[in-house]
Design a protein around this motif. Sequence first.
Motif, PDB file in Angstrom:
ATOM      1  N   ILE A  36       0.726  -1.482  -0.126  1.00 50.62           N
ATOM      2  CA  ILE A  36      -0.089  -0.092   0.040  1.00 50.62           C
ATOM      3  C   ILE A  36       0.916   1.276   0.118  1.00 50.62           C
ATOM      4  O   ILE A  36       1.675   1.433   0.947  1.00 50.62           O
ATOM      5  N   ILE A  37       0.866   1.863  -1.001  1.00 47.54           N
ATOM      6  CA  ILE A  37       1.675   3.238  -1.195  1.00 47.54           C
ATOM      7  C   ILE A  37       0.588   4.329  -0.505  1.00 47.54           C
ATOM      8  O   ILE A  37      -0.401   4.718  -1.012  1.00 47.54           O
ATOM      9  N   ASP A  38       1.232   4.590   0.668  1.00 42.83           N
ATOM     10  CA  ASP A  38       0.300   5.832   1.490  1.00 42.83           C
ATOM     11  C   ASP A  38       1.065   7.022   1.436  1.00 42.83           C
ATOM     12  O   ASP A  38       1.965   7.314   2.128  1.00 42.83           O
ATOM     13  N   ASN A  39       0.446   7.956   0.908  1.00 40.60           N
ATOM     14  CA  ASN A  39       0.729   9.247   0.554  1.00 40.60           C
ATOM     15  C   ASN A  39      -0.293  10.308   1.167  1.00 40.60           C
ATOM     16  O   ASN A  39      -0.195  11.359   1.042  1.00 40.60           O
ATOM     17  N   LEU A  69       4.260  -1.365   8.798  1.00 40.66           N
ATOM     18  CA  LEU A  69       4.235   0.207   8.319  1.00 40.66           C
ATOM     19  C   LEU A  69       5.598   0.728   8.286  1.00 40.66           C
ATOM     20  O   LEU A  69       6.459   0.315   9.164  1.00 40.66           O
ATOM     21  N   VAL A  70       5.934   1.023   7.082  1.00 41.49           N
ATOM     22  CA  VAL A  70       7.163   1.574   6.874  1.00 41.49           C
ATOM     23  C   VAL A  70       7.373   3.032   6.525  1.00 41.49           C
ATOM     24  O   VAL A  70       6.607   3.480   5.642  1.00 41.49           O
ATOM     25  N   ALA A  81      12.421  -3.885   5.478  1.00 45.33           N
ATOM     26  CA  ALA A  81      11.000  -4.378   5.322  1.00 45.33           C
ATOM     27  C   ALA A  81      10.695  -5.453   4.170  1.00 45.33           C
ATOM     28  O   ALA A  81       9.862  -6.513   4.418  1.00 45.33           O
ATOM     29  N   GLY A  82      11.066  -5.240   2.877  1.00 46.00           N
ATOM     30  CA  GLY A  82      10.460  -5.759   2.010  1.00 46.00           C
ATOM     31  C   GLY A  82      11.138  -7.117   1.916  1.00 46.00           C
ATOM     32  O   GLY A  82      10.541  -8.177   1.563  1.00 46.00           O
ATOM     33  N   ARG A  83      12.361  -7.145   2.471  1.00 45.62           N
ATOM     34  CA  ARG A  83      12.934  -8.648   2.446  1.00 45.62           C
ATOM     35  C   ARG A  83      12.416  -9.481   3.556  1.00 45.62           C
ATOM     36  O   ARG A  83      12.103 -10.616   3.372  1.00 45.62           O
ATOM     37  N   ALA A  84      12.153  -8.647   4.658  1.00 51.34           N
ATOM     38  CA  ALA A  84      11.145  -9.395   5.782  1.00 51.34           C
ATOM     39  C   ALA A  84       9.845  -9.981   5.346  1.00 51.34           C
ATOM     40  O   ALA A  84       9.842 -11.226   5.350  1.00 51.34           O
ATOM     41  N   ILE A 100       3.490   1.633   3.081  1.00 46.22           N
ATOM     42  CA  ILE A 100       4.748   2.399   2.735  1.00 46.22           C
ATOM     43  C   ILE A 100       4.336   3.892   2.966  1.00 46.22           C
ATOM     44  O   ILE A 100       3.721   4.297   1.765  1.00 46.22           O
ATOM     45  N   HIS A 101       4.586   4.437   3.914  1.00 51.61           N
ATOM     46  CA  HIS A 101       4.205   5.882   4.109  1.00 51.61           C
ATOM     47  C   HIS A 101       5.015   7.036   3.313  1.00 51.61           C
ATOM     48  O   HIS A 101       6.316   6.827   3.737  1.00 51.61           O
TER      49      HIS A 101
END
Length: 125
Positions: A36-39, A69-70, A81-84, A100-101
């Motif tokens: 989720i691209i959170d802008n 949340l990143v 976070a992506g690797r995790a 991804i905020h």
Amino acid sequence: DRIAVVFVGDGGSHNGRLPVLLNACSKLNLPLLIVIIDNGRAINTFTEDVAASTMQFTLGDHYGVPGLLVDGLHAEDVAKAGRAVTSYIRSGKGAAMMQIHTYRFMGHSPADPEHERGRKEEKTW
């Protein structure tokens, strides 16, 4: 080792399709990463004006789909976070979500000049 990845904006994460997807992911143990691209905006609507919560990464809790949340302005945090989450999914545990905020410095499209935000707000980011 293959996984599927779905990208959605914060506005799109607040419609009825996401719960259906989360239920299917849980029921079928699908190897899916939902990003989720959170802008803070749903095209030209502020997310907090139309959503009860801005913590979309928790939407999967009911379905057993974990999320995190990143800070999208820190590339190393996003990569970590992506690797995790991809490791989690590849281990056979099912789907996961990553919100991804970030900040949108330009309008949603050429027709959206983004007059609502000013330089002062941009500098805080």
